[in-house]
Design a protein around this motif. Structure first.
Motif, PDB file in Angstrom:
ATOM      1  N   ARG A  62      43.987  40.638  23.303  1.00 22.52           N
ATOM      2  CA  ARG A  62      43.373  41.950  23.462  1.00 22.52           C
ATOM      3  C   ARG A  62      42.853  42.469  22.115  1.00 22.52           C
ATOM      4  O   ARG A  62      41.743  42.983  22.026  1.00 22.52           O
ATOM      5  N   PRO A  88      39.480  28.099  33.145  1.00 28.72           N
ATOM      6  CA  PRO A  88      40.442  28.009  34.255  1.00 28.72           C
ATOM      7  C   PRO A  88      40.043  28.837  35.481  1.00 28.72           C
ATOM      8  O   PRO A  88      40.189  28.365  36.613  1.00 28.72           O
ATOM      9  N   VAL A  89      39.511  30.052  35.257  1.00 29.69           N
ATOM     10  CA  VAL A  89      39.137  30.890  36.425  1.00 29.69           C
ATOM     11  C   VAL A  89      38.066  30.240  37.288  1.00 29.69           C
ATOM     12  O   VAL A  89      37.929  30.577  38.455  1.00 29.69           O
ATOM     13  N   TYR A 130      40.464  26.595  39.051  1.00 31.64           N
ATOM     14  CA  TYR A 130      41.618  26.702  39.965  1.00 31.64           C
ATOM     15  C   TYR A 130      41.219  27.061  41.402  1.00 31.64           C
ATOM     16  O   TYR A 130      41.883  26.625  42.351  1.00 31.64           O
ATOM     17  N   ARG A 173      37.696  43.624  40.591  1.00 26.96           N
ATOM     18  CA  ARG A 173      36.411  42.969  40.853  1.00 26.96           C
ATOM     19  C   ARG A 173      36.592  41.496  41.212  1.00 26.96           C
ATOM     20  O   ARG A 173      37.539  40.844  40.749  1.00 26.96           O
ATOM     21  N   ALA A 211      45.273  35.376  35.993  1.00 32.52           N
ATOM     22  CA  ALA A 211      45.957  35.636  34.729  1.00 32.52           C
ATOM     23  C   ALA A 211      45.213  36.727  33.969  1.00 32.52           C
ATOM     24  O   ALA A 211      43.984  36.766  33.953  1.00 32.52           O
ATOM     25  N   ASN A 212      45.974  37.605  33.355  1.00 34.34           N
ATOM     26  CA  ASN A 212      45.406  38.711  32.595  1.00 34.34           C
ATOM     27  C   ASN A 212      45.275  38.296  31.136  1.00 34.34           C
ATOM     28  O   ASN A 212      46.274  38.063  30.462  1.00 34.34           O
ATOM     29  N   SER A 268      43.977  40.145  28.805  1.00 38.79           N
ATOM     30  CA  SER A 268      43.759  41.318  27.953  1.00 38.79           C
ATOM     31  C   SER A 268      45.101  41.865  27.462  1.00 38.79           C
ATOM     32  O   SER A 268      45.426  43.031  27.669  1.00 38.79           O
ATOM     33  N   TYR A 297      55.053  28.939  37.775  1.00 37.25           N
ATOM     34  CA  TYR A 297      53.894  29.328  36.957  1.00 37.25           C
ATOM     35  C   TYR A 297      52.789  29.925  37.839  1.00 37.25           C
ATOM     36  O   TYR A 297      52.506  29.413  38.914  1.00 37.25           O
ATOM     37  N   LEU A 320      51.574  35.973  35.587  1.00 37.43           N
ATOM     38  CA  LEU A 320      50.574  36.066  34.513  1.00 37.43           C
ATOM     39  C   LEU A 320      49.618  37.247  34.658  1.00 37.43           C
ATOM     40  O   LEU A 320      48.938  37.617  33.704  1.00 37.43           O
ATOM     41  N   THR A 321      49.551  37.841  35.857  1.00 38.55           N
ATOM     42  CA  THR A 321      48.680  39.010  36.010  1.00 38.55           C
ATOM     43  C   THR A 321      49.373  40.261  35.489  1.00 38.55           C
ATOM     44  O   THR A 321      48.795  41.026  34.712  1.00 38.55           O
ATOM     45  N   ILE A 325      47.990  32.873  27.464  1.00 41.45           N
ATOM     46  CA  ILE A 325      47.533  31.484  27.387  1.00 41.45           C
ATOM     47  C   ILE A 325      48.683  30.479  27.483  1.00 41.45           C
ATOM     48  O   ILE A 325      49.193  30.255  28.559  1.00 41.45           O
ATOM     49  N   ASN A 334      53.097  25.042  34.261  1.00 41.70           N
ATOM     50  CA  ASN A 334      51.833  24.345  34.512  1.00 41.70           C
ATOM     51  C   ASN A 334      50.922  24.595  33.313  1.00 41.70           C
ATOM     52  O   ASN A 334      50.961  25.672  32.716  1.00 41.70           O
ATOM     53  N   GLY A 335      50.122  23.584  32.963  1.00 37.05           N
ATOM     54  CA  GLY A 335      49.211  23.776  31.843  1.00 37.05           C
ATOM     55  C   GLY A 335      47.835  23.191  32.122  1.00 37.05           C
ATOM     56  O   GLY A 335      47.668  22.387  33.040  1.00 37.05           O
ATOM     57  N   GLY A 336      46.867  23.603  31.315  1.00 36.38           N
ATOM     58  CA  GLY A 336      45.506  23.085  31.447  1.00 36.38           C
ATOM     59  C   GLY A 336      44.883  23.536  32.759  1.00 36.38           C
ATOM     60  O   GLY A 336      44.997  24.692  33.169  1.00 36.38           O
TER      61      GLY A 336
HETATM   62  C1  LIG Z   1      47.413  27.114  32.506  1.00 43.92           C
HETATM   63  C2  LIG Z   1      46.890  28.521  32.414  1.00 43.92           C
HETATM   64  O1  LIG Z   1      47.595  29.428  32.118  1.00 43.92           O
HETATM   65  S1  LIG Z   1      45.301  28.803  32.816  1.00 43.92           S
HETATM   66  C3  LIG Z   1      45.124  30.569  32.640  1.00 43.92           C
HETATM   67  C4  LIG Z   1      44.531  30.945  31.350  1.00 43.92           C
HETATM   68  N1  LIG Z   1      44.126  32.329  31.384  1.00 43.92           N
HETATM   69  C5  LIG Z   1      42.976  32.723  31.903  1.00 43.92           C
HETATM   70  O2  LIG Z   1      42.201  31.911  32.358  1.00 43.92           O
HETATM   71  C6  LIG Z   1      42.692  34.188  31.872  1.00 43.92           C
HETATM   72  C7  LIG Z   1      41.829  34.599  33.029  1.00 43.92           C
HETATM   73  N2  LIG Z   1      41.499  36.015  32.979  1.00 43.92           N
HETATM   74  C8  LIG Z   1      40.412  36.505  32.358  1.00 43.92           C
HETATM   75  O3  LIG Z   1      39.621  35.769  31.800  1.00 43.92           O
HETATM   76  C9  LIG Z   1      40.225  38.007  32.372  1.00 43.92           C
HETATM   77  O4  LIG Z   1      41.449  38.646  32.608  1.00 43.92           O
HETATM   78  C10 LIG Z   1      39.180  38.471  33.439  1.00 43.92           C
HETATM   79  C11 LIG Z   1      37.835  37.839  33.107  1.00 43.92           C
HETATM   80  C12 LIG Z   1      39.618  38.067  34.810  1.00 43.92           C
HETATM   81  C13 LIG Z   1      39.065  39.973  33.398  1.00 43.92           C
HETATM   82  O5  LIG Z   1      38.999  40.415  32.065  1.00 43.92           O
HETATM   83  P1  LIG Z   1      37.988  41.591  31.604  1.00 43.92           P
HETATM   84  O6  LIG Z   1      36.584  41.179  31.864  1.00 43.92           O
HETATM   85  O7  LIG Z   1      38.364  41.937  30.227  1.00 43.92           O
HETATM   86  O8  LIG Z   1      38.406  42.718  32.580  1.00 43.92           O
HETATM   87  P2  LIG Z   1      37.562  44.036  32.940  1.00 43.92           P
HETATM   88  O9  LIG Z   1      36.635  44.370  31.808  1.00 43.92           O
HETATM   89  O10 LIG Z   1      36.998  43.869  34.294  1.00 43.92           O
HETATM   90  O11 LIG Z   1      38.718  45.115  33.035  1.00 43.92           O
HETATM   91  C14 LIG Z   1      39.440  45.454  31.885  1.00 43.92           C
HETATM   92  C15 LIG Z   1      40.721  46.153  32.279  1.00 43.92           C
HETATM   93  O12 LIG Z   1      41.420  45.340  33.226  1.00 43.92           O
HETATM   94  C16 LIG Z   1      42.620  44.829  32.648  1.00 43.92           C
HETATM   95  N3  LIG Z   1      42.674  43.421  33.056  1.00 43.92           N
HETATM   96  C17 LIG Z   1      41.943  42.377  32.624  1.00 43.92           C
HETATM   97  N4  LIG Z   1      42.272  41.268  33.301  1.00 43.92           N
HETATM   98  C18 LIG Z   1      43.216  41.629  34.187  1.00 43.92           C
HETATM   99  C19 LIG Z   1      43.934  40.925  35.169  1.00 43.92           C
HETATM  100  N5  LIG Z   1      43.732  39.623  35.395  1.00 43.92           N
HETATM  101  N6  LIG Z   1      44.811  41.606  35.916  1.00 43.92           N
HETATM  102  C20 LIG Z   1      45.019  42.917  35.729  1.00 43.92           C
HETATM  103  N7  LIG Z   1      44.370  43.650  34.804  1.00 43.92           N
HETATM  104  C21 LIG Z   1      43.471  42.993  34.042  1.00 43.92           C
HETATM  105  C22 LIG Z   1      42.457  45.011  31.171  1.00 43.92           C
HETATM  106  O13 LIG Z   1      43.690  45.146  30.549  1.00 43.92           O
HETATM  107  C23 LIG Z   1      41.653  46.278  31.111  1.00 43.92           C
HETATM  108  O14 LIG Z   1      42.484  47.367  31.406  1.00 43.92           O
HETATM  109  P3  LIG Z   1      42.548  48.643  30.450  1.00 43.92           P
HETATM  110  O15 LIG Z   1      41.154  49.168  30.394  1.00 43.92           O
HETATM  111  O16 LIG Z   1      43.524  49.537  31.123  1.00 43.92           O
HETATM  112  O17 LIG Z   1      43.018  48.128  29.170  1.00 43.92           O
END
Ligand SMILES: CC(=O)SCCNC(=O)CCNC(=O)[C@H](O)C(C)(C)COP(=O)(O)OP(=O)(O)OC[C@H]1O[C@@H](n2cnc3c(N)ncnc32)[C@H](O)[C@@H]1OP(=O)(O)O
Length: 500
Positions: free
Chosen positions: A124, A164-165, A168, A226, A238-239, A241, A317, A345-346, A352, A379-381
């Motif tokens: 963030r 990842p988004v 998956y 969204r 996953a979040n 931010s 995970y 993770l949400t 990460i 889980n990874g990758g």
């Molecule tokens: C093996 C593995 O772990 S793979 C997983 C690796 N991780 C990922 O791939 C992360 C995937 N997630 C993302 O890329 C991002 O969270 C996204 C693209 C889905 C959304 O992010 P942004 O575009 O920044 O979100 P957006 O601008 O629409 O909204 C921002 C607000 O939502 C929040 N937010 C962002 N993502 C999430 C989420 N997934 N869930 C809940 N809240 C979220 C932010 O904290 C922010 O809130 P705030 O204004 O109160 O601080």
């Protein structure tokens, strides 16, 4: 060597997790700072000075990538000079469990007495600083996507399958079809599991979002939730931010006792097992099941001599719903019991590769209070790496360290044939899986079909987002798109999918 030798039995003696919410990103901690703070909390929890650790294992991070290897600066910052000091080669979600297993192995081999494992991600803060540098207008900075697209795009990436988004959802759509579920039922299960995550997070001071979300909140797609990639919306992914760090200290039982740590604060480490899928998502045998996930989970149960009945709590995970949904079916964990001790993770947070350190911290907290054993599945990758391990608040009779946790050979034996990949295919084909990607405005921006030719080869095709009928077919849930036939046609802009 006796396995009851307390010098060789690994126990977790201290845990710590921190979050950072600066008003101004310039005043936020970076990943290194988060690791330092998390380790300080863990040391305080254990009542041991960090100067005494003889092993330091760091989870690689991406948000402050330019900091490079953190071994020396982190050791210096915590005033330690551990003989073993290393950082994981990559930031993968299974890394903390691998590092825990490696610490247990070193203790079991008599190489170390006190080991630290830590990670942290200031995603963030990094995004906030990037937005500030771009005059605050640019909200598009995304460290996860940046890492995924560092190189020249490959075949999958040219079809939108990069981060990842994007990827998956292929597992989500394929598993739904394989399990014979309607879209509504599959989404309902995801929402129920995610809603329970939010409840766990609400009770967990270490979690990022501490407001419970109902299944309806998670299912309703709107401005605050969204659509991201079909069928996932923001509250199902996953979040990224968040700014969070977590770490833990592992000692030999004898060392813990020498230091006078109360027995009821010691958490025993059980056997772990790892296996993985091919790194390329297009070189997998299937998307509705993972033989490496199955191997990792089944082998961990076997090695510990346990069944699902032995576990009072689990961490499955949860970067995206398809992962805990697949894992819980293999493990036999019911959908209506929480699949996380941290909050998923949400809601818990999604730093990460370090999520599982938070899960370890939260499971240690929980097992100190109640229950007997907990099961951790990492889980990874891109559903690539799997590593499970067991923790318990009492000795785990079957635990033997050091152990070889690599069970890849078994996964390879179980793997079905991997379809041949054809890159420039036009002709009849069947949908193996698919997704639709959405823009920030909530409108679809592209779609992709993973298809099989009549000869069983695998290929990719673009979906034209101007084709409203096709988009409706893929997303409205009235028919199952997976398994339906179509035709791939060569177009100026690549190979496109057509319904027949
Ligand atoms: C093996 C593995 O772990 S793979 C997983 C690796 N991780 C990922 O791939 C992360 C995937 N997630 C993302 O890329 C991002 O969270 C996204 C693209 C889905 C959304 O992010 P942004 O575009 O920044 O979100 P957006 O601008 O629409 O909204 C921002 C607000 O939502 C929040 N937010 C962002 N993502 C999430 C989420 N997934 N869930 C809940 N809240 C979220 C932010 O904290 C922010 O809130 P705030 O204004 O109160 O601080």
């Amino acid at each position: 060597m006796s396995m009851t030798d307390p010098e060789r039995i690994p126990v977790i003696i201290g845990v710590g997790q921190v979050g950072d919410r600066p008003d101004d990103p310039d005043r936020g901690l970076d990943s290194l700072g988060l690791m330092v703070e998390a380790l300080k909390v863990a040391a305080q929890d254990a009542g041991v000075p960090l100067a005494d650790i003889d092993s330091l294992a760091i989870v690689d991070q991406i948000s402050f990538h330019h900091l490079g290897k953190l071994c020396e600066p982190l050791a210096a910052a915590i005033g330690a000079a551990p003989a073993i000091n290393y950082q994981s080669a990559a930031p993968h979600g299974d890394t903390p469990i691998r590092l825990l297993n490696e610490a247990a192995n070193r203790i079991g081999a008599g190489e170390v007495k006190l080991a630290a494992v830590v990670g942290g991600e200031a995603l963030r803060t990094a995004a906030g600083r990037a937005a500030k540098a771009a005059s605050g207008e640019d909200k598009s900075y995304n460290a996860v996507r940046k890492v995924a697209t560092r190189r020249e795009p490959n075949y999958a990436q040219r079809h939108g399958l990069s981060a990842p988004v994007d990827i998956y959802p292929l597992y989500e759509n394929a598993t739904r079809a394989a399990w014979g579920e309607s879209l509504e039922d599959a989404q309902f299960e995801s929402a129920e599991i995610w809603s329970r995550f939010s409840e766990v997070a609400a009770e967990n001071p270490g979690a990022w979002i501490r407001k419970p979300a109902s299944p309806a909140d998670i299912l309703d797609v709107n401005e605050r939730n969204r659509p991201i990639a079909f069928p996932y919306s923001k509250l199902m992914v996953a979040n990224s931010s968040v700014n969070q760090g977590a770490g833990f200290l592992v000692a030999s039982l004898a060392e813990a006792r020498r230091r006078g740590i109360a027995e009821d604060r010691l958490i025993y480490v059980g056997m772990g097992a790892a296996a993985k899928e091919p790194a390329s998502i297009l070189a997998r045998d299937r998307y509705d099941h993972s033989v490496s996930m199955e191997t990792s989970i089944a082998r961990t149960l076997d090695l510990n001599g346990m069944t699902v009945e032995d576990f009072d709590c689990v961490e499955l995970y949860s970067c995206f719903p398809c992962v805990p949904k697949m894992a819980r079916r293999i493990l036999g964990w019911p959908w209506d019991r929480p699949a996380s001790v941290f909050g998923g993770l949400t809601f818990g947070g999604g730093p990460i590769a370090n999520y599982m350190s938070h899960a370890v911290v939260s499971m240690v907290d929980k097992l100190r209070r109640e229950g007997r054993y907990g099961f951790l599945f990492a889980n990874g990758g891109f559903a690539t790496d799997n590593h499970c391990i067991v923790l318990g608040n009492r000795p785990i009779a079957a635990a033997r360290f050091p152990q070889d946790f690599d069970h890849q050979a078994e996964a390879e034996e179980k793997r079905g044939p991997v379809p041949e990949l054809v890159e420039d295919y036009a002709g009849p084909a069947t949908i193996e899986s698919y997704t639709v990607f959405y823009g920030r405005d909530g409108a679809p921006r592209a779609g992709v079909v993973v298809a099989r030719t009549p000869e069983g080869q695998r290929t990719l095709a673009h979906v034209d987002v101007r084709d409203a009928a096709m988009l409706a077919f893929l997303t409205d849930g009235t028919h199952e798109p997976v398994g339906t036939e179509g035709r791939i046609v060569a177009l100026d802009e690549g190979f496109g999918w057509r319904r027949t």
